[in-house]
Design a protein around this motif. Sequence first.
Motif, PDB file in Angstrom:
ATOM      1  N   LEU A 105      -3.706   3.237  -1.545  1.00 53.88           N
ATOM      2  CA  LEU A 105      -3.849   1.811  -1.321  1.00 53.88           C
ATOM      3  C   LEU A 105      -2.995   1.045  -2.311  1.00 53.88           C
ATOM      4  N   GLU A 106      -2.299   0.051  -1.813  1.00 61.40           N
ATOM      5  CA  GLU A 106      -1.484  -0.782  -2.686  1.00 61.40           C
ATOM      6  C   GLU A 106      -2.380  -1.523  -3.679  1.00 61.40           C
ATOM      7  N   GLU A 286      -6.969  -4.084  -0.135  1.00 62.73           N
ATOM      8  CA  GLU A 286      -5.719  -4.281  -0.876  1.00 62.73           C
ATOM      9  C   GLU A 286      -5.578  -5.732  -1.336  1.00 62.73           C
TER      10      GLU A 286
END
Length: 357
Positions: A105-106, A286
């Motif tokens: 996940l960013e 995110e």
Amino acid sequence: MLLRQWARLAGLGLMAVSLAATAEEGKLRLFNWSDYMDPAIIDDFETETGIEVVQNYYNSNAELFSKLTAGGDAQYDLIVPSDYFVPRLIDAGLIQPLAAEGEGLEGHDNILAEFRAPSYDPEGDYTVPYLWGVTGVVYNRETWPAPEPSWGLLYDPEVNADYPFALLKGDAQFTFGTLCAFQGQGFDCVGEKPWVEAARGVIETRQRDNFVGFVDATAAIEQVANGVIHAGIAYNGDLAGKRAEDPETYGKLGFFIPEEGSQRWVDVLAIPARAPNPDAARAFIEYLLHPEVAARLADYNFYTTPNEAALPLVDDALREPPVMPDAAARERLHFTPSVSGEELELLQELWSEARSR
């Protein structure tokens, strides 16, 4: 003619189903604790992504678990369980990994190292931390100007023989943990022997004349402020938020982390196993991992963010007690152990008996 009309109606039906599916793809169904999300964050996310957020609420982890097992794992896209409930959700197949194997996940690297592979999710596959806080004793400072920071304010009749008090509603393991701590077994106790002793402590406490009952944490704060009770159990951020809103009313309330030990809790983000729109859930996670958004979330709730990059951005009030415990207090905090199987059955049986006798 009839065949042509049927074909036309069937085509319209298929189109309606397709349009409904498309509409559903543009929604995020968030199942959350009440008043636990800044509405402005929701508005900004909707504006930025075009995804509509629909929120529903629960009042306890037990209620969340019940809803998910009754089919809610196919109705909601994102949930906010507490740390010690995560293994139960994993074991029951009610939540899914946050990302495919080899993907991430960013913004995940913004999370503090201590929250990346916690005991409740050792590989960090299923959860992202949302907020964390502590559970302690809230009390009336006029009644006790300088009490010993001990569970004895609730459990020792010699310390508090007359003033009304309450215990926390709806959480068997936490309540047993507080009795275990008071009885010298440690807050993170697990097993038949300490739990039986804790159950006896609950029964003895319920029989005291000044025991009012079991109330939720927010109600405990209100009842201490209104003089209904003089001591109860509350979450640190809830009290800090009340003090900020109305220092005159809530300034007379004290709060401490008992010297015998108490709960350090983490609420997390997780995606139900059959979520209708897991992509929207990942997009929202995110978004919440952005440092400025994580700081806004913490400021709104008066709880501590697990997002390291957000820490310099939060309000000053979140850097000091009761929101941020001092070093000595943090050493007394424990995660609530996760239990399952026969241990969980025993816990529930003892809790039921302790509440009924």
